[in-house]
Motif scaffolding. Sequence first.
Motif, PDB file in Angstrom:
ATOM      1  N   ILE A 145       0.831  -1.197   0.000  1.00  0.00           N
ATOM      2  CA  ILE A 145       0.000   0.000   0.000  1.00  0.00           C
ATOM      3  C   ILE A 145       0.868   1.250   0.000  1.00  0.00           C
ATOM      4  O   ILE A 145       1.898   1.306   0.693  1.00  0.00           O
ATOM      5  N   VAL A 146       0.427   2.255  -0.763  1.00  0.00           N
ATOM      6  CA  VAL A 146       0.970   3.609  -0.658  1.00  0.00           C
ATOM      7  C   VAL A 146      -0.176   4.533  -0.260  1.00  0.00           C
ATOM      8  O   VAL A 146      -1.160   4.656  -0.993  1.00  0.00           O
ATOM      9  N   PHE A 147      -0.063   5.135   0.915  1.00  0.00           N
ATOM     10  CA  PHE A 147      -1.046   6.107   1.371  1.00  0.00           C
ATOM     11  C   PHE A 147      -0.558   7.515   1.015  1.00  0.00           C
ATOM     12  O   PHE A 147       0.569   7.885   1.374  1.00  0.00           O
ATOM     13  N   VAL A 148      -1.392   8.285   0.340  1.00  0.00           N
ATOM     14  CA  VAL A 148      -1.033   9.645  -0.070  1.00  0.00           C
ATOM     15  C   VAL A 148      -1.875  10.625   0.743  1.00  0.00           C
ATOM     16  O   VAL A 148      -3.054  10.839   0.462  1.00  0.00           O
ATOM     17  N   ASP A 149      -1.289  11.194   1.786  1.00  0.00           N
ATOM     18  CA  ASP A 149      -1.976  12.122   2.688  1.00  0.00           C
ATOM     19  C   ASP A 149      -3.377  11.612   3.046  1.00  0.00           C
ATOM     20  O   ASP A 149      -4.388  12.296   2.812  1.00  0.00           O
ATOM     21  N   PRO A 150      -3.453  10.418   3.621  1.00  0.00           N
ATOM     22  CA  PRO A 150      -4.754   9.771   3.825  1.00  0.00           C
ATOM     23  C   PRO A 150      -5.571  10.376   4.963  1.00  0.00           C
ATOM     24  O   PRO A 150      -5.031  10.900   5.941  1.00  0.00           O
ATOM     25  N   SER A 151      -6.884  10.272   4.854  1.00  0.00           N
ATOM     26  CA  SER A 151      -7.778  10.631   5.954  1.00  0.00           C
ATOM     27  C   SER A 151      -7.489   9.724   7.142  1.00  0.00           C
ATOM     28  O   SER A 151      -7.123   8.556   6.974  1.00  0.00           O
ATOM     29  N   HIS A 152      -7.681  10.271   8.355  1.00  0.00           N
ATOM     30  CA  HIS A 152      -7.431   9.452   9.545  1.00  0.00           C
ATOM     31  C   HIS A 152      -8.328   9.905  10.686  1.00  0.00           C
ATOM     32  O   HIS A 152      -8.477  11.098  10.948  1.00  0.00           O
ATOM     33  N   GLU A 153      -8.905   8.928  11.363  1.00  0.00           N
ATOM     34  CA  GLU A 153      -9.869   9.202  12.426  1.00  0.00           C
ATOM     35  C   GLU A 153      -9.262   9.889  13.651  1.00  0.00           C
ATOM     36  O   GLU A 153      -9.965  10.587  14.384  1.00  0.00           O
ATOM     37  N   GLY A 243       1.255  20.212  -1.317  1.00  0.00           N
ATOM     38  CA  GLY A 243       0.112  20.234  -0.419  1.00  0.00           C
ATOM     39  C   GLY A 243      -0.599  18.900  -0.403  1.00  0.00           C
ATOM     40  O   GLY A 243       0.002  17.849  -0.635  1.00  0.00           O
ATOM     41  N   HIS A 244      -1.906  18.932  -0.168  1.00  0.00           N
ATOM     42  CA  HIS A 244      -2.676  17.705  -0.011  1.00  0.00           C
ATOM     43  C   HIS A 244      -2.622  16.823  -1.258  1.00  0.00           C
ATOM     44  O   HIS A 244      -2.642  15.595  -1.153  1.00  0.00           O
ATOM     45  N   TYR A 245      -2.520  17.440  -2.444  1.00  0.00           N
ATOM     46  CA  TYR A 245      -2.468  16.680  -3.693  1.00  0.00           C
ATOM     47  C   TYR A 245      -1.009  16.382  -4.062  1.00  0.00           C
ATOM     48  O   TYR A 245      -0.467  16.872  -5.048  1.00  0.00           O
ATOM     49  N   ILE A 246      -0.388  15.519  -3.286  1.00  0.00           N
ATOM     50  CA  ILE A 246       1.011  15.172  -3.521  1.00  0.00           C
ATOM     51  C   ILE A 246       1.194  14.567  -4.901  1.00  0.00           C
ATOM     52  O   ILE A 246       2.179  14.840  -5.592  1.00  0.00           O
ATOM     53  N   GLN A 247       0.240  13.753  -5.340  1.00  0.00           N
ATOM     54  CA  GLN A 247       0.367  13.080  -6.638  1.00  0.00           C
ATOM     55  C   GLN A 247       0.327  14.050  -7.808  1.00  0.00           C
ATOM     56  O   GLN A 247       0.770  13.724  -8.917  1.00  0.00           O
TER      57      GLN A 247
END
Length: 263
Positions: A145-153, A243-247
């Motif tokens: 898995i590659v997480f790109v600035d993922p949401s987190h609880e 920023g948030h859109y690293i990709q």
Amino acid sequence: MKVSKRISVYISIVSLFAISCNNDDDQVLTPSNLVDVGNHKLYTETAGDGEHTLVFESGLGDNYESWFKLLGLAETHQVIAYNRAGYEPSETATNERSIIQLAADLHQVILSKSKNNQVILVGHSLGGAVVRYYTVQHPEMVEGIVFVDPSHEDFEVMTQEQEDDMVHFFKGEGLFQIANEAEQFIENFQVLDQLSTLPNVPVVVLTSIKDREGEDEERWISAHATLGDNLTNFTHITTENSGHYIQVEEPQLVIDAIGAVLE
């Protein structure tokens, strides 16, 4: 309508969708297909071949084009990108759009399109939550898995009033597919909070701190670091260059992360 600071941040993030879809890359994908996932069909783009299959899961408000700068990876791997339900030309779903349902749709896309027994999942923002849930439910399907600035609880605490304001805003803008996903945010965080740790597969987490500072930055980094609990092959990278859109802003960092998972 007056919206809270937290909701305005979500709205600002979604507005970046227009940026993520603008590109000058000349990569061309193979003809698209509609995948039947039960009560609706999803628009998919599949390209390339190879021993590894990369599957991209987009964030809230984004279609597959948010990954355009990475689709050149189809030169050496199979690449699967798709639009979730309601993001044209995918059909609209009639069931709720929580990460449980989104992961079920993802599973059908993988079963329908993957040429390999396992896949590399690359998830951005809300898409990170989807691939996290999916991996716990289907560990046998996931190579890494590659997480790109993922949401987190642990970071994104939201009240019902805030969620309602956000949903109301998106509906007012005619963005019903986004509203349908947004109205499940609190439920998503509850699901994630009860989710077991990831199976022991290679994982890379990319965390943007460009627009965060102080306690906000520390909590964001700390939340993402927990994704490595009980993993023997875990890499956590922070970046101030995008920023948030690293990709979109720093695609090579995501490409390198995928390479690290495949090592």
